[in-house]
Structure formats: C-alpha cells, structure tokens
Design an enzyme around this catalytic site. Structure first.
Site, mmCIF file in Angstrom:
data_model
loop_
_atom_site.group_PDB
_atom_site.id
_atom_site.type_symbol
_atom_site.label_atom_id
_atom_site.label_comp_id
_atom_site.label_asym_id
_atom_site.label_seq_id
_atom_site.Cartn_x
_atom_site.Cartn_y
_atom_site.Cartn_z
ATOM 1 N N GLU A 82 1.097 -1.338 -0.190
ATOM 2 C CA GLU A 82 0.041 -0.453 0.271
ATOM 3 C C GLU A 82 1.338 1.300 -0.305
ATOM 4 O O GLU A 82 2.241 1.266 1.315
ATOM 5 C CB GLU A 82 -0.852 0.204 1.002
ATOM 6 N N THR A 132 10.751 2.660 -0.024
ATOM 7 C CA THR A 132 10.953 4.285 -0.874
ATOM 8 C C THR A 132 11.752 5.292 -0.270
ATOM 9 O O THR A 132 12.367 4.944 1.753
ATOM 10 C CB THR A 132 9.460 4.830 0.015
ATOM 11 N N ASP A 133 12.181 6.724 -0.147
ATOM 12 C CA ASP A 133 13.090 7.672 0.115
ATOM 13 C C ASP A 133 12.102 8.150 1.739
ATOM 14 O O ASP A 133 12.915 8.765 2.536
ATOM 15 C CB ASP A 133 13.644 8.901 -0.554
ATOM 16 N N GLU A 134 10.445 7.661 1.568
ATOM 17 C CA GLU A 134 10.052 8.437 2.367
ATOM 18 C C GLU A 134 10.252 7.500 3.910
ATOM 19 O O GLU A 134 10.884 8.496 4.861
ATOM 20 C CB GLU A 134 8.267 8.034 2.130
ATOM 21 N N TYR A 158 1.762 5.404 6.167
ATOM 22 C CA TYR A 158 3.042 4.648 4.987
ATOM 23 C C TYR A 158 4.118 4.833 5.021
ATOM 24 O O TYR A 158 4.792 3.250 5.213
ATOM 25 C CB TYR A 158 2.256 5.687 3.222
ATOM 26 N N SER A 159 4.827 5.842 5.363
ATOM 27 C CA SER A 159 6.282 5.694 5.222
ATOM 28 C C SER A 159 7.176 4.870 6.633
ATOM 29 O O SER A 159 7.914 4.186 6.705
ATOM 30 C CB SER A 159 7.269 7.227 5.819
ATOM 31 N N ALA A 160 5.920 4.856 7.804
ATOM 32 C CA ALA A 160 6.171 3.928 8.991
ATOM 33 C C ALA A 160 6.198 2.386 9.190
ATOM 34 O O ALA A 160 6.676 1.587 9.483
ATOM 35 C CB ALA A 160 5.393 4.869 10.182
ATOM 36 N N LYS A 162 6.580 1.093 6.092
ATOM 37 C CA LYS A 162 7.666 1.087 5.007
ATOM 38 C C LYS A 162 9.174 0.755 5.642
ATOM 39 O O LYS A 162 9.443 -0.296 5.602
ATOM 40 C CB LYS A 162 7.531 1.526 3.999
ATOM 41 N N ASN A 188 8.074 8.029 -8.000
ATOM 42 C CA ASN A 188 8.371 7.730 -9.541
ATOM 43 C C ASN A 188 6.963 8.184 -10.113
ATOM 44 O O ASN A 188 5.993 8.774 -9.815
ATOM 45 C CB ASN A 188 8.125 6.320 -9.350
ATOM 46 N N LEU A 198 0.310 12.954 -7.815
ATOM 47 C CA LEU A 198 0.501 13.836 -8.257
ATOM 48 C C LEU A 198 0.266 13.770 -9.706
ATOM 49 O O LEU A 198 -1.080 15.017 -10.508
ATOM 50 C CB LEU A 198 1.634 15.178 -8.198
ATOM 51 N N PRO A 213 -5.931 19.905 -8.194
ATOM 52 C CA PRO A 213 -5.689 20.670 -6.642
ATOM 53 C C PRO A 213 -4.134 20.811 -6.115
ATOM 54 O O PRO A 213 -3.562 19.666 -5.763
ATOM 55 C CB PRO A 213 -6.458 19.964 -6.144
ATOM 56 N N GLY A 292 1.033 16.566 8.229
ATOM 57 C CA GLY A 292 2.290 16.133 8.363
ATOM 58 C C GLY A 292 3.493 16.042 6.904
ATOM 59 O O GLY A 292 3.938 15.267 7.185
#
Length: 356
Positions: A82, A132-134, A158-160, A162, A188, A198, A213, A292
């Site tokens: 996810e 991911t870089d996050e 999400y980043s936590a 991963k 990507n 985006l 948006p 955040g």
C-alpha cells in the site's frame, strides 16, 4: 524464473513489461488486485508464454509456499505495498497488514524455500525488496540528499510501515542468512500511474476541465524518477547488487510540486490545447495541506552509480513529455481505472477537484 509480487500495480507492471521485453526468463506475477492493481496494465502480455498471473495476497502463507515450490524461482522481487500517504492517514490498517505483516509472511515463505535449496541454488538466490525514500523523513532546504546510511525518521503511517518492512528484510538477512537486497527510490512517474498521485491527477483533471488541487503552497520538493529508469535500476541491482546492501535510486530531479504542475500544464497547452485557448494553469487551485506533509525529499544516488554503473537515462524534461504523451494516447486506460471507488476517494480527499 522470477517471482514478482505486486506486479499489476504501477511500478510492478512497468517492471514486468520491461523484463519480458528484454528477457526470455519467465515471470510469475502475484498481485492482490486492490484498487491500484490493474490487469489492464498487463494487457500487452495476454497470451505471453513467459507470464503467469496469479491473483493473491503476500499475506497468504499457503499460497506463497505453493507458488515457490511449484515454480522454483531464482529470485523474488517484492513490489507489493500500500503506497499512498493520504490513504494511510485516513486508514492505516491496510498499510500495517500489507507492508508489515505481508512482508513478514513473504520473508518467512522465502526463508523456508531458501532453506531447501541446493547450495548452488542458494548462492544464486536473491530477495529484492523495493522501498521508498519516505522512510528517511523530511529534509531541510539546504540539507544533503538522503544517502543509504541516513537515519530512518518516517513521518506518515505509510512511511512508518515501509520503514518497518525494510527493518524486517534487514533482520531476516542478518539473523537467518536470507540473501536480500533493498532499494529505496524517489517519487516515480510515467505510464500506468494510478491517477490519485500528483502527476497523473493533474493530467486527468486538466483534460476534464476540473480544478488542479495543489496542497498548501505547493513548495514541497521531491526528486522525480521516470518509472522505466527505476525498472532498469532494479534489474541492475538484482544482477550485480551485493547481498545485504541497500541502494538508493533517484532521478537527480528535485522540483517543487507547484513547478511540476506548471510543467504539466504547459505541455498540455502544447500537445492538447483547451478549446478556449486559455492555459491549463488557470485551473490550478490550492487546497488545505495534508497533516504532517514532508517538505523535501532528495536522493543521493551516487552509490548505485559508483558500485553498479547505473544512472537514469531520462531527464525530467524527456520523461515528463513521454508521460503526458502516454496519457493523451491512452484515454481508455484512464476511463477504465476511474471506478466508482476511485471517484469517491478523490472527491473525499480533494472535494470537487476529483475526476468524474
């Protein structure tokens, strides 16, 4: 034979397509087909003898065990995740289930399979985890880019999740001897990107005459990586990466979100101008920033270039033009992914800015 998990999603599907275009080594493709997994991404492989698609969950231990024993892959490439920050803010449980528990079960299945291999097969086997870089958190404007030894400071559910999966992969290598590789990539973009992110959202909304948006002031900076460059990096890491190592994969393209939206609008003005001759920039609207929201990510991709000889083939200018052209050439794909669930999600997130 390789096993790819999450191979019907955006990056996974591009990887499978590129792999089979350049290799005769077969792929077993396991994907749960959640909202972002789409068999339409793989339509070009229909009837391909080297592609076996299996609908299933990386959390299904019995299925994983059966697939590994039946097909005897020499490598597992794990894309299954996810991956949307906004969705993780509104509902983190799916992220915990897939990104943490699912990765754990995949590692355990791989460990059991690996333990039964002959020594020669063990020496060749790899478990490549795509991350991911996050996981590294947020950078100050003048801070150096994320290197592989940067401390983990994830700021979203999400980043936590991963970050947790990365730690599990590392632990299964150091504790159990599983021959792992990890890649951490920047943002990507490219063909088959689900239009909640985006760039595809801007393209789809612009063409539909809807608001574009942009969160907050739009000055959140990301490093942008063309998806096919990412796929070539993964192939190279799988081929020559050093077991136990992490490789950061970036495009050397730091840009603010608002700048990205302007570039997309300008390309659409050129390639598919509005009937009233106004710029698509007039559709830009700023919306409340998300909780955040990290201000800057940037990848230092010198290690993968130095050690493995990989660097991106596309500049942002060439990659974004190819991306916009792909969406213009594939309106049926866009139409097919705009399901009721997708419309409801974007409407809830952005209000009236969502696609019809």
């Amino acid at each position: 034979m390789i096993l790819v998990t999450g191979g019907a999603g955006f990056i996974g599907a591009n990887f499978v397509l590129d792999w089979l275009a350049g290799s005769d080594e077969p792929v077993v493709n396991l994907d749960k087909l959640t909202y972002a997994g789409n068999l339409g991404n793989l339509a070009g492989l229909q009837g391909h003898a080297g592609h076996l698609f299996v609908q299933g969950d990386i959390g299904d231990t019995a299925l994983l065990t059966r697939l590994l024993q039946e097909h005897r892959p020499r490598a597992i490439v794990n894309f299954a995740a996810e991956s949307h920050v906004d969705r993780s803010i509104h509902g983190a449980e799916d992220f915990i289930a897939t990104n943490i528990v699912g990765t754990f079960r995949l590692l355990e299945a791989a460990r059991g399979y690996f333990g039964g291999l002959a020594e020669r097969e063990k020496a060749a086997f790899r478990f490549l985890h795509v991350s991911t870089d996050e996981v590294y958190g947020s950078l100050a404007p003048e801070a150096p880019a994320f290197a592989e030894d940067h401390v983990y400071e994830p700021n979203s559910p999400y980043s936590a999740s991963k970050a947790a999966s990365d730690h599990l992969v590392r632990a299964w290598h150091h504790t159990h001897g599983l021959p792992v590789l990890t890649t951490n990539c920047s943002n990507n973009y490219g063909p088959y990107h689900f239009p909640e992110k985006l760039i595809p959202l801007m393209i789809v909304n612009a063409l539909a005459g809807k608001p574009l948006p942009v969160y907050g002031d739009g000055q959140q900076v990301r490093d942008w990586l063309y998806v096919k460059d990412h796929c070539s990096a993964i192939r190279r890491v799988l081929e020559a990466g050093r077991v136990g190592e992490t490789y950061n994969v970036g495009g050397w393209n730091e840009k603010a979100n608002l700048s990205i939206v302007h570039i997309v609008c300008d390309l659409l003005d050129e390639l598919s101008p509005r009937a009233d001759k106004q710029s698509y920039r007039t559709q830009i609207t700023h919306v409340t920033d998300r909780p955040g929201h990290d201000r800057r990510y940037a990848i230092d991709a010198r290690k993968i270039e130095r050690d493995l000889g990989w660097k991106p083939a596309e500049t942002f200018e060439t990659g974004i033009r190819k991306t916009v052209q792909w969406y213009l050439a594939n309106p049926e794909w866009v139409k097919n992914v705009q399901s009721g669930a997708y419309r409801e999600w974007v409407a809830a997130q952005y209000g009236a800015g969502g696609p019809a």
